[in-house]
Write a protein that holds these residues in place. Sequence first.
Motif, PDB file in Angstrom:
ATOM      1  N   THR A  87      11.074  -1.223 -10.958  1.00  0.00           N
ATOM      2  CA  THR A  87      10.301  -0.415 -11.898  1.00  0.00           C
ATOM      3  C   THR A  87      10.937   0.953 -12.097  1.00  0.00           C
ATOM      4  OG1 THR A  87       8.231  -1.525 -11.280  1.00  0.00           O
ATOM      5  CG2 THR A  87       8.035   0.626 -12.340  1.00  0.00           C
ATOM      6  N   GLY A  88      11.337   1.586 -10.994  1.00  0.00           N
ATOM      7  CA  GLY A  88      11.942   2.904 -11.082  1.00  0.00           C
ATOM      8  C   GLY A  88      13.299   2.900 -11.743  1.00  0.00           C
ATOM      9  N   SER A  89      14.053   1.818 -11.562  1.00  0.00           N
ATOM     10  CA  SER A  89      15.397   1.755 -12.127  1.00  0.00           C
ATOM     11  C   SER A  89      15.377   1.600 -13.640  1.00  0.00           C
ATOM     12  CB  SER A  89      16.187   0.600 -11.505  1.00  0.00           C
ATOM     13  OG  SER A  89      15.680  -0.652 -11.929  1.00  0.00           O
ATOM     14  N   ARG A  90      14.220   1.270 -14.198  1.00  0.00           N
ATOM     15  CA  ARG A  90      14.096   1.084 -15.643  1.00  0.00           C
ATOM     16  C   ARG A  90      13.489   2.317 -16.312  1.00  0.00           C
ATOM     17  NH1 ARG A  90      10.281  -2.658 -16.918  1.00  0.00           N
ATOM     18  NH2 ARG A  90      11.385  -3.615 -18.670  1.00  0.00           N
ATOM     19  N   ARG A 152       1.725   4.413 -13.021  1.00  0.00           N
ATOM     20  CA  ARG A 152       0.613   3.597 -12.527  1.00  0.00           C
ATOM     21  C   ARG A 152       1.116   2.479 -11.601  1.00  0.00           C
ATOM     22  NH1 ARG A 152      -1.211   2.670 -17.040  1.00  0.00           N
ATOM     23  NH2 ARG A 152      -0.359   0.596 -17.446  1.00  0.00           N
ATOM     24  N   GLN A 153       2.202   1.821 -11.975  1.00  0.00           N
ATOM     25  CA  GLN A 153       2.730   0.734 -11.165  1.00  0.00           C
ATOM     26  C   GLN A 153       3.255   1.228  -9.821  1.00  0.00           C
ATOM     27  OE1 GLN A 153       5.611  -1.078 -13.831  1.00  0.00           O
ATOM     28  NE2 GLN A 153       4.152  -2.654 -14.449  1.00  0.00           N
ATOM     29  N   ILE A 154       3.910   2.377  -9.828  1.00  0.00           N
ATOM     30  CA  ILE A 154       4.440   2.924  -8.570  1.00  0.00           C
ATOM     31  C   ILE A 154       3.306   3.258  -7.610  1.00  0.00           C
ATOM     32  CG2 ILE A 154       5.646   4.886  -7.523  1.00  0.00           C
ATOM     33  CD1 ILE A 154       7.559   3.030  -8.892  1.00  0.00           C
ATOM     34  N   ILE A 155       2.266   3.885  -8.111  1.00  0.00           N
ATOM     35  CA  ILE A 155       1.126   4.260  -7.271  1.00  0.00           C
ATOM     36  C   ILE A 155       0.413   3.016  -6.732  1.00  0.00           C
ATOM     37  CG2 ILE A 155      -1.143   5.381  -7.269  1.00  0.00           C
ATOM     38  CD1 ILE A 155       0.029   7.377  -9.329  1.00  0.00           C
ATOM     39  N   GLU A 156       0.226   2.015  -7.580  1.00  0.00           N
ATOM     40  CA  GLU A 156      -0.422   0.775  -7.152  1.00  0.00           C
ATOM     41  C   GLU A 156       0.424   0.046  -6.116  1.00  0.00           C
ATOM     42  OE1 GLU A 156      -1.050  -1.353 -10.759  1.00  0.00           O
ATOM     43  OE2 GLU A 156      -2.833  -0.197 -11.348  1.00  0.00           O
ATOM     44  N   SER A 157       1.735   0.026  -6.311  1.00  0.00           N
ATOM     45  CA  SER A 157       2.631  -0.647  -5.369  1.00  0.00           C
ATOM     46  C   SER A 157       2.645   0.059  -4.021  1.00  0.00           C
ATOM     47  CB  SER A 157       4.048  -0.714  -5.941  1.00  0.00           C
ATOM     48  OG  SER A 157       4.093  -1.524  -7.094  1.00  0.00           O
ATOM     49  N   LYS A 158       2.583   1.391  -4.055  1.00  0.00           N
ATOM     50  CA  LYS A 158       2.540   2.153  -2.804  1.00  0.00           C
ATOM     51  C   LYS A 158       1.291   1.811  -2.009  1.00  0.00           C
ATOM     52  CE  LYS A 158       1.016   6.213  -0.687  1.00  0.00           C
ATOM     53  NZ  LYS A 158      -0.327   6.842  -0.594  1.00  0.00           N
TER      54      LYS A 158
END
Length: 230
Positions: A87-90, A152-158
């Motif tokens: 996700t972060g790499s995109r 949102r995806q980063i926070i949910e994944s964390k």
Amino acid sequence: MKKNENIILKFLLALAVISVILIKFVLADIPEIIDKGNEFGEIIYNLSLAYISSYIFYRIVVVIPENRNRKNIYESTSFITYGIIHTGSRIIKPKKTQEGYLDITDSANEISETEFENICKSIGLHDSFDFKWTKSEVSQITYLEHFKKTRRQIIESKTELFAFMPHLETEHIKLINDIVQSPFISMGHHYLENENILDKEEKLDFMFPMLFDFYKKIRKLNKYMNGIKL
């Protein structure tokens, strides 16, 4: 266990084995050179035997189960962690080619700070990042929407990953926290949620420092994950 600590334990084991061999097989029939040398040798011998026994016990009771559990946990945590990396790499992609994403899991795609800044200067918040395909229509996803979704995806994944916190290495936890506490994730909503202050023609260079900081921290996490050996 850290690599350096493991090396020290193995060095002490080798030293203990050598001491046992020397005292009982090599030096056993040699007369004492110093007073109380035999007694001193017996102390070293007993300590060496105790260490060898403790090391074997430690490997059987602690290390082997820990490695087995670590491998099982890794199967779940690596999936989530690589999801964060993907996700972060995109986060951005060059506008000039539109050929895929800057997927930094491929080291050939690593870009410099200057290159990153130039990309940000060429892209607007409301420019198209990608397209969303549904059965009935094809709709554009802007960078503004993409950034909101990424945060949102980063926070949910964390949150999902930290359910395994007791089993994670402290370095892994630190790298994830560094990403979540980065300005883009922790303060990005001040820019992205207040669309009234955003110019329709706004380029991404005003967000460049926080975006590049996020990019670097994703790279660090990727390097850590690639260095894990089970």
